[in-house]
Motif scaffolding. Structure first.
Motif, PDB file in Angstrom:
ATOM      1  N   LYS A 151     -15.071   0.636   0.770  1.00 25.97           N
ATOM      2  CA  LYS A 151     -13.742   1.143   0.416  1.00 25.97           C
ATOM      3  C   LYS A 151     -12.762   0.088   0.916  1.00 25.97           C
ATOM      4  O   LYS A 151     -12.611  -0.116   2.122  1.00 25.97           O
ATOM      5  CB  LYS A 151     -13.513   2.477   1.119  1.00 25.97           C
ATOM      6  N   ASN A 152     -12.129  -0.607  -0.020  1.00 23.84           N
ATOM      7  CA  ASN A 152     -11.329  -1.770   0.355  1.00 23.84           C
ATOM      8  C   ASN A 152      -9.883  -1.409   0.657  1.00 23.84           C
ATOM      9  O   ASN A 152      -9.231  -0.714  -0.129  1.00 23.84           O
ATOM     10  CB  ASN A 152     -11.347  -2.783  -0.797  1.00 23.84           C
ATOM     11  N   TYR A 153      -9.426  -1.833   1.797  1.00 24.51           N
ATOM     12  CA  TYR A 153      -8.005  -1.683   2.095  1.00 24.51           C
ATOM     13  C   TYR A 153      -7.629  -2.616   3.230  1.00 24.51           C
ATOM     14  O   TYR A 153      -8.505  -3.178   3.905  1.00 24.51           O
ATOM     15  CB  TYR A 153      -7.643  -0.237   2.433  1.00 24.51           C
ATOM     16  N   ASP A 182     -20.986   2.523   0.026  1.00 13.51           N
ATOM     17  CA  ASP A 182     -20.042   1.731  -0.752  1.00 13.51           C
ATOM     18  C   ASP A 182     -18.985   1.122   0.162  1.00 13.51           C
ATOM     19  O   ASP A 182     -18.776   1.584   1.279  1.00 13.51           O
ATOM     20  CB  ASP A 182     -19.350   2.621  -1.785  1.00 13.51           C
ATOM     21  N   TYR A 210     -12.581  -3.743   4.673  1.00 12.10           N
ATOM     22  CA  TYR A 210     -13.175  -2.613   3.959  1.00 12.10           C
ATOM     23  C   TYR A 210     -13.874  -1.731   4.970  1.00 12.10           C
ATOM     24  O   TYR A 210     -14.267  -2.184   6.048  1.00 12.10           O
ATOM     25  CB  TYR A 210     -14.152  -3.078   2.862  1.00 12.10           C
ATOM     26  N   HIS A 229      -8.857   4.677  -7.371  1.00 12.15           N
ATOM     27  CA  HIS A 229      -9.154   3.338  -7.910  1.00 12.15           C
ATOM     28  C   HIS A 229      -8.428   2.233  -7.154  1.00 12.15           C
ATOM     29  O   HIS A 229      -8.778   1.065  -7.255  1.00 12.15           O
ATOM     30  CB  HIS A 229      -8.896   3.278  -9.419  1.00 12.15           C
ATOM     31  N   ASP A 230      -7.399   2.601  -6.383  1.00 13.87           N
ATOM     32  CA  ASP A 230      -6.729   1.595  -5.561  1.00 13.87           C
ATOM     33  C   ASP A 230      -7.673   0.974  -4.542  1.00 13.87           C
ATOM     34  O   ASP A 230      -7.440  -0.117  -4.048  1.00 13.87           O
ATOM     35  CB  ASP A 230      -5.549   2.212  -4.792  1.00 13.87           C
ATOM     36  N   TYR A 231      -8.720   1.711  -4.186  1.00 18.73           N
ATOM     37  CA  TYR A 231      -9.623   1.242  -3.129  1.00 18.73           C
ATOM     38  C   TYR A 231     -10.728   0.322  -3.652  1.00 18.73           C
ATOM     39  O   TYR A 231     -11.472  -0.236  -2.868  1.00 18.73           O
ATOM     40  CB  TYR A 231     -10.266   2.435  -2.417  1.00 18.73           C
ATOM     41  N   ARG A 232     -10.850   0.204  -4.978  1.00 19.21           N
ATOM     42  CA  ARG A 232     -11.873  -0.676  -5.546  1.00 19.21           C
ATOM     43  C   ARG A 232     -13.236  -0.453  -4.896  1.00 19.21           C
ATOM     44  O   ARG A 232     -13.854  -1.390  -4.395  1.00 19.21           O
ATOM     45  CB  ARG A 232     -11.475  -2.155  -5.358  1.00 19.21           C
ATOM     46  N   TYR A 233     -13.661   0.799  -4.900  1.00 18.43           N
ATOM     47  CA  TYR A 233     -14.985   1.087  -4.328  1.00 18.43           C
ATOM     48  C   TYR A 233     -16.052   0.298  -5.072  1.00 18.43           C
ATOM     49  O   TYR A 233     -16.019   0.192  -6.304  1.00 18.43           O
ATOM     50  CB  TYR A 233     -15.317   2.564  -4.527  1.00 18.43           C
ATOM     51  N   PHE A 234     -17.007  -0.246  -4.366  1.00 18.17           N
ATOM     52  CA  PHE A 234     -18.202  -0.789  -5.024  1.00 18.17           C
ATOM     53  C   PHE A 234     -19.371  -0.740  -4.046  1.00 18.17           C
ATOM     54  O   PHE A 234     -19.150  -0.707  -2.833  1.00 18.17           O
ATOM     55  CB  PHE A 234     -17.965  -2.196  -5.573  1.00 18.17           C
TER      56      PHE A 234
END
Ligand code: ADP
Ligand code: ZN
Ligand code: MG
Length: 486
Positions: free
Chosen positions: A83-85, A81, A94, A281-286
């Motif tokens: 992990k956005n930051y 996935d 990410y 959820h802050d990381y907007r995993y997808f």
């Protein structure tokens, strides 16, 4: 339980561990962090647009192997996935990680009682081999490393994209000593599997510590604080001791704790607020659309299973069962893989395997040697153990040979010859000395005959002195008893 018995700490660890592989996680660059900066980089690990990741099979296999060693369930299908930051250490904004479908779930690490700091081994907190359960192990890419100078900062991308395993424990740990023991046991297992060198000082093992306190007897967890910047296993212990005391002080004053991330400052010996905690959820995993799901059930698991080694706990049992060493000795020998290997070489060369453990652990270790570079060959300890155990030299002479061995590392047989230490086992010569002893000590002879068995020691001492310590004590004993009409 805390010092005052009213509070209990609850601790969970998130351990990041660099996986030892030839190349990085998603590109062909060398996995060689530590070389001169930015020499192992390419469009993929620099995060340049248009580049595509290709997963590293060796890293996946070693993560699955870790899962097998720790008794985890291995996911038949695992996913990567994003992990956005935002942070300069990750220019594509990410990190490729795993969220819903990690490679491994469950499992546990057994604590080795003897891995507890010495002063804690006797205490109630050092209950025998507790199991610390794991939540999961996932695989991700490491980020670049930032360096801050006086007026500038720099980034080394050699570390960017190197494979990193994250091992998350349940909040099963209760004391700083247990956390210390956990990291020690985990590191030994990672060594055994050849998964990682796991040296915290070199950043190969990094550990975030989650800790909260609650009233003793309470079953709900308290508000947790996450500690960062822990650079050694003993630093983890120090930071926990400090942070637990800080939290107890806050709640005892009627205050309340906030969920936050705190930075441990090893020099100051204190923790400082960094930020209040972000949520998952802050990381907007997808799911990463560039990477297909990994099927581990088509050969990868089988390959990993084949490389499961003897585990440190199994090695301890084997050394105790087959070599006759004590539990404590087995623990020391498996705690340091170089020392363990050194001992195994020595033990392979003699029948007297427990004796050789005593020489290496009591005598050799007290000289603080480096078993990796010492000129004293392990086989020499096998010889020394043989010489003493079979009575060719006595134990006092053994110590002399040992001292000589440490300064002039030649074979103990040669040393015995060089120092003229060979025991006199010639019965005729010994018998003559015993006669002399009897003639010179009429009092002791009388006492012995009157039933004072200890009186024979004076006669033995006489012969030992006469022979300059070279007489075989067992033989003197026999001859004297015979002559005195035992
Ligand atoms: P987060 O979502 O904040 O990362 P997790 O539930 O993923 O929290 O847990 C992270 C780590 O913190 C795990 O090792 C877990 O065992 C530990 N942990 C969770 N809650 C607590 C608590 N109240 N006190 C101490 N450790 C905790
Ligand atoms: Zn690269
Ligand atoms: Mg988490």
């Amino acid at each position: 339980m805390s010092a005052n018995g009213k509070w209990e700490a609850v601790i969970g660890l998130e351990v990041h561990c660099q996986v030892r592989t030839a190349t990085k996680m998603f590109c062909g660059c060398d996995n060689h962090y530590g070389d001169s900066p930015n020499t192992h980089v390419c469009p993929v690990c620099l995060g340049l647009p248009g580049s595509l990741p290709v997963p590293n099979e060796e890293a996946i296999r070693k993560t699955i192997l870790t899962g097998f060693m720790l008794g985890c369930r291995i996911a038949p299908v695992a996913r990567f996935d994003r992990k956005n930051y935002f942070y300069p250490d990750m220019p594509k904004n990410y990190q490729i990680s795993q969220y819903d479908d990690p490679l491994c779930a469950g499992g546990a690490v057994g604590l080795d009682l003897f891995q507890f700091p010495k002063e804690l081994q006797e205490t109630e907190e050092a209950q025998a081999r507790r199991k610390i359960r794991l939540v999961r192990i996932h695989l991700e890419e490491d980020v670049a490393k930032s360096f801050h100078f006086e007026e500038r900062s720099g980034i080394d991308f050699n570390r960017a994209g190197t494979p990193l395993m994250e091992i998350v424990t349940e909040a099963d740990l209760r004391t700083p000593g247990e956390a210390f023991a956990f990291l020690g046991s985990l590191r030994q297992i990672l060594w055994a599997g050849g998964v990682s060198d796991a040296d915290m000082e070199k950043g190969q093992l990094r550990c975030d510590v989650n800790v909260s306190v609650r009233p003793a007897g309470e079953s709900k967890f308290g508000t947790k604080v996450e500690l960062k910047n822990l650079n050694s296993i003993s630093g983890v212990r120090r930071a926990l001791v400090h942070e637990i005391a800080r939290q107890i002080a806050v709640v005892e004053k009627g205050g309340s704790l906030v969920q936050e991330t705190r930075r441990w400052d090893d020099d100051a010996g204190a923790t400082f607020t960094m930020r209040t905690k972000e949520q998952a959820h802050d990381y907007r995993y997808f799911p990463d659309p560039d990477l297909l799901p990994i099927r581990t059930d088509r050969g990868l698991q089988e390959a990993a299973k084949k490389s499961v080694p003897e585990l440190p706990s199994e090695m301890q049992e084997r050394l105790m069962r087959d070599f006759g060493v004590t539990a404590y000795q087995a623990s020391v020998l498996t705690a340091d893989r170089v020392l363990g290997g050194y001992y195994e070489k020595a033990a392979a060369a003699t029948k007297h395997k427990a004796a050789v453990a005593n020489w290496i652990l009591n005598d050799f270790l007290s000289t603080q040697p480096d078993p990796a570079t010492t000129p004293v060959k392990p086989e020499y300890f096998a010889e020394l153990a043989d010489l003493v155990t079979t009575g060719k030299i006595n134990s006092a002479q053994g110590k002399k040979v040992f001292a000589e061995l440490m300064t002039h590392p030649i074979s103990p047989h040669e040393i015995v010859k060089k120092l003229g230490l060979e025991q006199i086992s010639d019965t005729g010569a010994l018998a003559a000395m015993c006669d002399e002893a009897i003639a010179a000590n009429p009092r002791s002879v009388e006492d012995y005959k009157a039933g004072k068995m200890n009186a024979i020691n004076a006669l033995k001492g006489f012969v030992m002195k006469k022979s300059q310590g070279k007489a075989n004590p067992g033989q003197i004993d026999e001859i004297l008893k015979q002559k005195l009409g035992g």
